[in-house]
Design an enzyme around this catalytic site. Structure first.
Site, PDB file in Angstrom:
ATOM      1  N   THR A 203       0.788  -1.231   0.000  1.00 46.17           N
ATOM      2  CA  THR A 203       0.000   0.000   0.000  1.00 46.17           C
ATOM      3  C   THR A 203       0.823   1.285   0.000  1.00 46.17           C
ATOM      4  O   THR A 203       1.825   1.367   0.701  1.00 46.17           O
ATOM      5  CB  THR A 203      -0.854  -0.023   1.272  1.00 46.17           C
ATOM      6  OG1 THR A 203      -1.696  -1.161   1.185  1.00 46.17           O
ATOM      7  CG2 THR A 203      -1.666   1.216   1.460  1.00 46.17           C
ATOM      8  N   ARG A 231     -13.443  -8.814   0.553  1.00 43.04           N
ATOM      9  CA  ARG A 231     -12.636  -8.424   1.719  1.00 43.04           C
ATOM     10  C   ARG A 231     -12.195  -6.960   1.602  1.00 43.04           C
ATOM     11  O   ARG A 231     -11.744  -6.519   0.556  1.00 43.04           O
ATOM     12  CB  ARG A 231     -11.403  -9.334   1.809  1.00 43.04           C
ATOM     13  CG  ARG A 231     -10.447  -9.024   2.960  1.00 43.04           C
ATOM     14  CD  ARG A 231      -9.300  -8.154   2.529  1.00 43.04           C
ATOM     15  NE  ARG A 231      -8.280  -8.016   3.582  1.00 43.04           N
ATOM     16  CZ  ARG A 231      -7.273  -7.153   3.532  1.00 43.04           C
ATOM     17  NH1 ARG A 231      -7.148  -6.361   2.487  1.00 43.04           N
ATOM     18  NH2 ARG A 231      -6.404  -7.083   4.492  1.00 43.04           N
TER      19      ARG A 231
HETATM   20  C1  SD4 Z   1      -4.574  -4.244   3.246  1.00 45.68           C
HETATM   21  N1  SD4 Z   1      -3.048  -2.809   4.381  1.00 45.68           N
HETATM   22  O1  SD4 Z   1      -5.406  -4.293   2.351  1.00 45.68           O
HETATM   23  C2  SD4 Z   1      -3.406  -3.305   3.096  1.00 45.68           C
HETATM   24  C3  SD4 Z   1      -2.305  -4.020   2.371  1.00 45.68           C
HETATM   25  C4  SD4 Z   1      -0.960  -3.561   2.720  1.00 45.68           C
HETATM   26  O2  SD4 Z   1       1.240  -4.026   3.048  1.00 45.68           O
HETATM   27  O3  SD4 Z   1      -0.726  -2.481   3.152  1.00 45.68           O
HETATM   28  N2  SD4 Z   1      -0.006  -4.392   2.637  1.00 45.68           N
HETATM   29  O4  SD4 Z   1      -4.620  -4.961   4.239  1.00 45.68           O
END
Ligand code: SD4
Length: 348
Positions: A203, A231
């Site tokens: 992210t 989800r």
């Molecule tokens: C999530 N936090 O969809 C995001 C993915 C992410 O490092 O940040 N991964 O859970």
């Protein structure tokens, strides 16, 4: 296909319960080491972003901030850069799909006066962060999801276009052959799948303070690759993946979103800063909270926090090694820093 799906479903559910390999004890040396000197407060604008691709996002944001522009415009510009980056399998149009092969995007955006907007599980719209901004500015709501979010985006003039790339489809097809695969955060890039490795990132969380001292943040992601359809992670949830308050500071998160959701984590980081913690201390304490709540799971999950306070001081902390963040201001144009971690070893 039905039995495969059932299998995938049960393997997803079992992943949390499976016996966990012993992890090296909490790295005493790392945990006890003196905190790094707090960065000097700046008189001017600054932008910080998660992961190494945050350098590119910061540069896009700096085009706005450096000209005296507003933090909110800057974080949107930075997030849009990441969403358009065709090399990134974890944000925007190049993201990996869910278990059913559908690419769904999550994003949020917030300013320091408490104005915010978000979209979750958005399909076929290339810039979810800009849709989030429209939710903030043109509706009485904060969060739109799924088909409703897409309908709103189209009404607002965002083009609907198929986003799944050939590369992402091929990765999904490959994953479907791998019956033993268990979804692990930070492992989306199967060609280089080392969880927590700085080359294997997720992210984009981006936080900015402008010359007027106003704060803003944005968070955008395609979420956990191969997630169950429907989800939603922390990134579009105000208080979990992002929180901003001009009186205090701003925080964002990356890693396993479920842990951020359980702990209202970005809100927690900001509230800890309100109580007097530095951004670094607040991020560290929020990580401790995650570990206390789920000590076993914390051994194999990655959780990362990045924060900036109203003076422009920056801090970050992760559960496991590998979290890097990018800082940009008038002095540092593309600095990339390693965050300290609770566990001194990289996940394997
Ligand atoms: C999530 N936090 O969809 C995001 C993915 C992410 O490092 O940040 N991964 O859970």
């Amino acid at each position: 296909m039905t039995s495969r799906r059932r299998f995938l479903h049960s393997s997803l559910l079992a992943a949390g319960a499976a016996a966990l390999p012993a992890l090296p004890a909490l790295a005493a040396a790392d945990a006890k080491a003196a905190p790094p000197p707090a960065p000097k407060a700046i008189d001017g604008a600054r932008v910080v972003s998660t992961w190494d691709f945050g350098v590119g996002a910061n540069q896009a944001a700096w085009k706005v901030l450096g000209e005296g522009g507003a933090a909110l415009d800057a974080v949107e510009a930075g997030a849009r850069w990441a969403e358009a980056d065709l090399c990134n399998a974890t944000v925007g149009r190049c993201g990996n799909p869910d278990r059913d092969g559908v690419l769904t995007l999550d994003a949020s955006l917030m300013d320091g006066d408490g104005r915010c907007g978000a979209v979750a599980a958005l399909e076929d719209i290339a810039h979810p962060v800009s849709v989030a901004r429209r939710v903030m500015e043109r509706t009485p709501h904060v969060l739109l999801v799924g088909a409703g979010a897409q309908q709103f985006a189209i009404e607002q003039g965002f083009p609907k276009e198929p986003l799944l790339t050939d590369k992402a489809r091929a990765a999904w097809n490959e994953w479907r052959k791998t019956s033993k695969y268990q979804p692990v955060i930070n492992a989306e890039r199967l060609d280089n799948a080392k969880p927590g490795d700085k080359h294997n990132h997720d992210t984009l969380g981006i936080l900015a303070i402008d010359r007027a001292g106003k704060l803003a943040g944005a968070c955008t992601t395609s979420g956990m690759a191969w997630k169950l359809h429907g989800r939603v992670g922390d990134s579009p949830i105000i208080g979990a993946g992002l929180y901003v308050d001009n009186e205090v500071g701003a925080a964002t998160a990356s890693g396993v979103g479920e842990e951020m959701l359980r702990n209202a984590a970005s809100f927690l980081v900001v509230e800890l800063m309100r109580q007097g913690r530095s951004p670094d201390e607040a991020c560290r304490e929020a990580i401790d909270r995650v570990v206390r709540k789920r000590p076993q799971a914390s051994k194999t999950l990655q959780v990362c926090f990045l924060a900036i306070n109203k003076h422009g001081e920056v801090g970050a902390h992760a559960l496991h090694r590998g979290f890097v963040y990018a800082v940009c201001d008038a002095g540092k144009r593309d600095a990339l820093l390693d965050a300290r971690s609770v566990y001194a070893t990289e996940q394997t």
